[in-house]
Each structure stands twice: as C-alpha cells, then as structure tokens.
Scaffold this motif. Structure first.
Motif, mmCIF file in Angstrom:
data_model
loop_
_atom_site.group_PDB
_atom_site.id
_atom_site.type_symbol
_atom_site.label_atom_id
_atom_site.label_comp_id
_atom_site.label_asym_id
_atom_site.label_seq_id
_atom_site.Cartn_x
_atom_site.Cartn_y
_atom_site.Cartn_z
ATOM 1 N N ASP A 197 -45.389 -67.577 -16.145
ATOM 2 C CA ASP A 197 -46.340 -66.554 -15.714
ATOM 3 C C ASP A 197 -47.302 -66.293 -16.869
ATOM 4 O O ASP A 197 -46.905 -65.728 -17.890
ATOM 5 N N PRO A 198 -48.586 -66.702 -16.729
ATOM 6 C CA PRO A 198 -49.528 -66.510 -17.834
ATOM 7 C C PRO A 198 -49.676 -65.058 -18.274
ATOM 8 O O PRO A 198 -49.966 -64.795 -19.446
ATOM 9 N N SER A 199 -49.469 -64.118 -17.358
ATOM 10 C CA SER A 199 -49.677 -62.716 -17.720
ATOM 11 C C SER A 199 -48.777 -62.295 -18.870
ATOM 12 O O SER A 199 -49.176 -61.487 -19.720
ATOM 13 N N GLN A 256 -52.567 -54.315 -19.609
ATOM 14 C CA GLN A 256 -52.094 -54.063 -18.250
ATOM 15 C C GLN A 256 -52.261 -55.321 -17.408
ATOM 16 O O GLN A 256 -53.093 -56.181 -17.698
ATOM 17 N N PHE A 257 -51.440 -55.427 -16.397
ATOM 18 C CA PHE A 257 -51.515 -56.562 -15.483
ATOM 19 C C PHE A 257 -52.716 -56.408 -14.557
ATOM 20 O O PHE A 257 -53.048 -55.297 -14.133
ATOM 21 N N ARG A 258 -53.333 -57.539 -14.220
ATOM 22 C CA ARG A 258 -54.465 -57.546 -13.313
ATOM 23 C C ARG A 258 -54.324 -58.693 -12.307
ATOM 24 O O ARG A 258 -53.591 -59.655 -12.514
ATOM 25 N N ILE A 287 -48.741 -66.388 -6.177
ATOM 26 C CA ILE A 287 -49.452 -65.165 -6.552
ATOM 27 C C ILE A 287 -48.472 -63.994 -6.665
ATOM 28 O O ILE A 287 -47.685 -63.738 -5.765
ATOM 29 N N GLU A 288 -48.561 -63.305 -7.788
ATOM 30 C CA GLU A 288 -47.812 -62.061 -7.979
ATOM 31 C C GLU A 288 -48.834 -60.965 -8.291
ATOM 32 O O GLU A 288 -49.610 -61.102 -9.237
ATOM 33 N N HIS A 289 -48.855 -59.919 -7.511
ATOM 34 C CA HIS A 289 -49.861 -58.868 -7.657
ATOM 35 C C HIS A 289 -49.207 -57.608 -8.216
ATOM 36 O O HIS A 289 -48.322 -57.021 -7.597
ATOM 37 N N GLU A 290 -49.648 -57.199 -9.418
ATOM 38 C CA GLU A 290 -49.182 -55.947 -10.020
ATOM 39 C C GLU A 290 -50.364 -55.241 -10.674
ATOM 40 O O GLU A 290 -50.290 -54.820 -11.814
ATOM 41 N N ASP A 291 -51.456 -55.150 -9.929
ATOM 42 C CA ASP A 291 -52.704 -54.574 -10.437
ATOM 43 C C ASP A 291 -52.813 -53.123 -9.983
ATOM 44 O O ASP A 291 -52.944 -52.844 -8.790
ATOM 45 N N GLY A 292 -52.773 -52.209 -10.946
ATOM 46 C CA GLY A 292 -52.800 -50.788 -10.628
ATOM 47 C C GLY A 292 -54.147 -50.272 -10.160
ATOM 48 O O GLY A 292 -54.248 -49.111 -9.765
ATOM 49 N N LEU A 293 -55.188 -51.101 -10.201
ATOM 50 C CA LEU A 293 -56.513 -50.673 -9.772
ATOM 51 C C LEU A 293 -56.848 -51.100 -8.356
ATOM 52 O O LEU A 293 -57.900 -50.715 -7.830
ATOM 53 N N MET A 294 -55.973 -51.893 -7.732
ATOM 54 C CA MET A 294 -56.281 -52.430 -6.410
ATOM 55 C C MET A 294 -55.136 -52.200 -5.445
ATOM 56 O O MET A 294 -53.968 -52.160 -5.846
ATOM 57 N N SER A 295 -55.480 -52.112 -4.171
ATOM 58 C CA SER A 295 -54.449 -52.080 -3.140
ATOM 59 C C SER A 295 -53.769 -53.440 -3.078
ATOM 60 O O SER A 295 -54.284 -54.443 -3.593
ATOM 61 N N ILE A 296 -52.619 -53.474 -2.437
ATOM 62 C CA ILE A 296 -51.910 -54.743 -2.270
ATOM 63 C C ILE A 296 -52.786 -55.756 -1.547
ATOM 64 O O ILE A 296 -52.944 -56.900 -1.988
ATOM 65 N N GLU A 297 -53.367 -55.342 -0.425
ATOM 66 C CA GLU A 297 -54.141 -56.272 0.393
ATOM 67 C C GLU A 297 -55.363 -56.786 -0.350
ATOM 68 O O GLU A 297 -55.665 -57.985 -0.319
#
Length: 322
Positions: A197-199, A256-258, A287-297
C-alpha cells in the motif's frame, strides 16, 4: 492488471448490492473482509466453511458479475500479548485461509502483528529507535520468540493449502517496511509477501516506486492496495511522521490518507503502476478509501476514474521495433 476494491468500503450495503455497484463502475476484482479489523459484513467464514451450497452461491454472486475475489482479508494482531485477543485474531486467520482454499482465492491479506516486550506484557510494543539499547533487546526478543516462529508455522499452514499471505506494511506492526517484510520472508518462506500500500510508504518516508523495485526483484508482492497520502509541510515539522493525533484532527495532523490522485499527481501513480508491470505484477489493484474529506461514493468514484487512466489491462506487446 485488474482494477478492484476492498469491499469493506461498502460494508453497510447488502453483499449483492455492493457487487452491483462495483461492477457498474467497470471493476474486475473485489477484496473481501472476513473478520478482525475489516469485519465480516459480506463474508462470515463460520457460515461458509460449514455450508457448501452457501459457498457456491457466494462465489456465483461474484463471478456472475464478471468479478474475481482477489483476496480475503482478516487484518488483525495474532501476536497480541493478551492471549485471548491474539487467539481471536489467530482463529479468524485460520478460518480465512481455510475458506480461501475452498473458494480458490490465492491470497489472504493481514498484518504481521506486533508482540509485547515480554511474556507477561499487556500491550503491543513497536520499537522504532535503536537506542537506548532496551529497544534493540525488545526487537530481538520479538523476532526470535514471536514473529518468526508464528509465521514459520502459520505461513506453512497457508502454503500447504495453496494460499499466499499478503502482509500489509503498516506502522504499528512488526512488518512495516520492505526490509522487515524481506526479513520475515527469508525466515518463513516465499508464502510471505506484501500487500503493498503506497500510502503507508509515503508517510514513513519511503518512495513507493523504490519499495516496488526492492520487493519486486524478490517476487515478494502478492497483492496491491491503491490509496494515497498527503504530508502537511508545516505540521510535519511540528509533530513528525509518528504523529499520534487522531485522524479526525485533519487541520493539525502531519499527514493524512487521501483518495488516489489527491495526495500525489497521476504521473506519480503512473510510475507506480509502471513499476508494478516492470516487475511482473499483473494482478489486482485494490482501491482502499480512507479519505476524511470525501464521502465513500465520491472518493471511490474518483479513485476509479483516476486509476482507469493509467492502469495496464492488456498484456505487453512484443517489442516489434527491436
């Protein structure tokens, strides 16, 4: 390569509804949680291991939508110093490997775990400095008495069932860098590889392309997560990369994760995908989504669109110009 998603992102939706959503975006793979930290909203090993008809229905639901299961994931800490906690994570791991064999899923993703600093410890101890020498002594004890013995035995358990183990290189766990992954692989065998995971590379100060070069030359990349990271140039000087503030403190955190493309540009991501191809990786980009600025969708959709621009789907052509 197959663009996929870690389906726990849609754990609040029924299984087939989540699969429909993924298929509608043109994805080809799903990584499914079986318990421990990811939960088992879509896949309960206790049910599927005991019921062949349920397994067949589960597999058909995936395959009928043109998808594959790239991995079953049970990220946990089977080396936790509190034995009851460790047992729960371990039992989930064992059941996940058994289920992967029955479903013909080639990879189980998890964490290496992190032990305590002695047999009667209550909490994990993650040494990150070579001095004072106490930390070196803790590290040696952990690897010699816990990490290598566990994964030698339970890596073989997976290998005997034609399942590979993808360890996510994640801070807070004993295997968190290319070097620590290769150390364990040398001791426990080639069944051990990375769920890279590059993040987690970026926030540790590791270039993801170079991590791919290091692990790729060893054939040690079993699975790949697509997630981004941004590092705040002001906050990192205040708190350092081992920032302990909660992820919710987004204004103050060092990093932070994006979503893919919102921490690093698409040229950087194209270099990552090209490095994977260069080293023969032709499997899932999950794809793993853990972005606190965006909705899941929205985060998921943007990651899909960004990755679709750069992902290799066809096999490489012969070098007709040579």
């Amino acid at each position: 390569m197959k663009l996929g998603v870690f389906l726990v992102l849609f754990g609040g939706r029924p299984f087939e509804e989540a699969l429909d959503l993924v298929a509608a975006q043109g994805l080809k793979a799903v990584e499914i949680g079986t318990g421990a930290y990811p939960g088992n909203a879509h896949c309960n090993p206790d049910v599927l291991l005991e019921n062949k008809a349920a397994r067949e229905e589960f597999k058909k639901a995936v395959e009928s939508r043109g998808l594959i299961i790239s991995a079953l994931s049970c990220h946990g800490n089977p080396l936790h110093p509190q034995k009851a906690i460790a047992k729960e994570f371990h039992d989930t791991y064992v059941k996940t490997v058994q289920l992967a064999e029955l479903l013909d899923v080639p990879v189980v993703n998890t964490f290496s775990g992190c032990p305590g600093d002695h047999e009667d410890a209550k909490y994990p101890n993650w040494p990150v400095a070579p001095w004072p020498n106490d930390y070196q002594e803790i590290l040696a004890w952990q690897w010699e008495n816990k990490i290598i013995p566990y994964w030698t035995e339970w890596g073989k358990y997976a290998a005997d069932r034609n399942v590979k183990i993808g360890l996510e290189l994640h801070g807070g766990f004993s295997v968190h860098t290319p070097a620590t992954l290769l150390r364990l692989r040398e001791a426990a065998g080639e069944v051990i590889g990375a769920n890279l995971d590059p993040s987690h590379m970026w926030w540790q100060g590791i270039d993801p392309v170079q991590s791919i070069n290091i692990l790729g030359r060893a054939g040690a990349i079993h699975h790949f997560h697509a997630k981004d990271t941004t590092i705040d140039p002001v906050n990192v000087n205040r708190y350092g990369i081992t920032d302990m503030q909660p992820y919710t403190q987004m204004l103050d955190r060092a990093w932070q994760f994006r979503t893919v493309g919102y921490g690093h540009d698409m040229k950087t991501w194209a270099d990552i995908i090209s490095a994977l191809r260069l080293h023969g990786y032709d499997y899932a980009v999950s794809i793993e989504h853990e972005d606190g600025l965006m909705s899941i969708e929205e985060g998921f959709t943007k990651a899909v669109r960004n990755l679709q621009q750069i992902l290799f789907e066809d096999s490489a052509a012969d070098m007709w110009w040579v």
